[in-house]
Every structure is written in structure tokens, then in C-alpha cells.
Scaffold this active site. Structure first.
Site, PDB file in Angstrom:
ATOM      1  N   VAL A 232      45.042 -17.483 -16.319  1.00 17.83           N
ATOM      2  CA  VAL A 232      44.710 -16.274 -15.571  1.00 17.83           C
ATOM      3  C   VAL A 232      44.665 -16.655 -14.096  1.00 17.83           C
ATOM      4  O   VAL A 232      43.934 -17.568 -13.710  1.00 17.83           O
ATOM      5  CB  VAL A 232      43.336 -15.715 -16.024  1.00 17.83           C
ATOM      6  CG1 VAL A 232      42.908 -14.546 -15.145  1.00 17.83           C
ATOM      7  CG2 VAL A 232      43.395 -15.280 -17.488  1.00 17.83           C
TER       8      VAL A 232
ATOM      9  N   HIS B  28      38.502 -19.046 -11.944  1.00 14.74           N
ATOM     10  CA  HIS B  28      37.355 -18.805 -12.818  1.00 14.74           C
ATOM     11  C   HIS B  28      36.819 -20.132 -13.334  1.00 14.74           C
ATOM     12  O   HIS B  28      37.567 -20.995 -13.766  1.00 14.74           O
ATOM     13  CB  HIS B  28      37.708 -17.857 -13.973  1.00 14.74           C
ATOM     14  CG  HIS B  28      38.901 -18.266 -14.788  1.00 14.74           C
ATOM     15  ND1 HIS B  28      40.207 -18.192 -14.316  1.00 14.74           N
ATOM     16  CD2 HIS B  28      38.990 -18.753 -16.048  1.00 14.74           C
ATOM     17  CE1 HIS B  28      41.033 -18.617 -15.256  1.00 14.74           C
ATOM     18  NE2 HIS B  28      40.330 -18.964 -16.318  1.00 14.74           N
TER      19      HIS B  28
ATOM     20  N   GLN C   8      45.772 -23.409 -16.345  1.00 16.63           N
ATOM     21  CA  GLN C   8      45.308 -22.117 -15.821  1.00 16.63           C
ATOM     22  C   GLN C   8      46.235 -21.015 -16.321  1.00 16.63           C
ATOM     23  O   GLN C   8      47.447 -21.059 -16.091  1.00 16.63           O
ATOM     24  CB  GLN C   8      45.290 -22.137 -14.282  1.00 16.63           C
ATOM     25  CG  GLN C   8      44.755 -20.845 -13.681  1.00 16.63           C
ATOM     26  CD  GLN C   8      44.644 -20.896 -12.154  1.00 16.63           C
ATOM     27  OE1 GLN C   8      45.097 -21.851 -11.525  1.00 16.63           O
ATOM     28  NE2 GLN C   8      44.060 -19.869 -11.576  1.00 16.63           N
TER      29      GLN C   8
END
Ligand SMILES: [Zn+2]
Length: 146
Positions: A91, A95, A89
């Protein structure tokens, strides 16, 4: 991602409602690569409410269906979510990737070299399953749902 959702940064949206938005990734693995995100800021899976998580999956399924109907090359779909830095991950706003796939597109998950010769013993699997059963929250992905 918060800035895209707030409109501070531009985004090419294919869907948005009060809970979830879906827009095209600015650095697509393949054309049509879509990100599905909760409108409310949540860093990790465990920060999602159950209804947000289910809305996320519903929109991802609809985006996958749209990609298969579209003129974009889409022979298959991967749903991919990286939860935590160790999982890739980058960001820190949850998402879910909806990745249109086609043969020899170059995308893949790298497996450890000894993977194909690995075989867990039944004993080991039963012990792990037993421990995990006692830790399973009653509902949903949320830490608060225990
Ligand atoms: Zn955010």
C-alpha cells in the site's frame, strides 16, 4: 489508506489527531494488529517530515502499550514498516504496523538459507560504514533534510 483517513472507507480508529491516525488492520496478522499512518499523504519514508515521523513512532509506542494492557493476547510486540516494493510495501501510503505477538503465532521474517553461516569481514563493514557516514543526512529521514 487516504480513503480511510478521509472517511470514504470505514476504519476502526484507536487514535487520531491532525498529524497521525491509528486504526485496526482489516486483515490482521493477530487480533489487535494496528496501523499507524500520517494524515498527510506520504508514499515512502523519505517523503515524511521529521515531526511526522516522530509523531508516528510516539503513537505506535502508545498503541503497543495499550495492546499490552488489553485483554487481547499480546506477549510481545513487533513494529514493522515496509519502505518500497522490494521491502514488501503493498500500500503506497506510509504505514507502521504494530503487531501484537505471542509464542507460535505463525508470524515471522523469512531469512535467506545461508544466513546463519554469514559473517561479514571487519574490512567490509568498515568500508560500508565509511561510505554511509558520508551520505548520512544531518537530521531526520527526509531527503530534503540534507
Ligand atoms: Zn495516501
Amino acid at each position: 489508506l487516504c480513503q480511510v483517513l478521509a472517511g470514504t472507507l470505514p476504519g476502526s480508529f484507536i487514535y487520531r489527531d491532525e498529524r497521525v491516525a491509528a486504526f485496526l488492520d482489516i486483515q490482521p496478522v493477530n487480533p489487535g494488529h494496528t496501523l499507524v499512518v500520517p494524515m498527510r499523504h506520504a508514499t515512502y519514508l523519505a517523503d515524511l517530515e521529521v515531526d511526522e515521523a516522530s509523531a508516528l513512532l510516539q503513537v505506535a509506542l502508545r498503541a503497543a502499550a495499550a495492546l499490552r494492557l488489553s485483554s487481547l493476547r499480546c506477549e510481545g510486540v513487533n513494529l514493522f514498516l515496509a519502505d518500497g516494493e522490494a521491502a514488501g510495501q503493498e500500500v503506497l501510503h506510509v504505514h507502521l504496523h504494530v503487531l501484537p505477538r505471542f509464542a507460535k503465532d505463525g508470524f515471522g521474517l523469512k531469512l535467506p538459507p545461508e544466513y546463519h553461516t554469514r559473517h561479514a569481514s571487519r574490512e567490509e563493514l568498515d568500508r560500508q560504514a565509511g561510505a554511509l557516514r558520508t551520505l548520512l543526512p544531518t537530521a531526520g529521514p527526509s531527503r530534503r533534510a540534507v
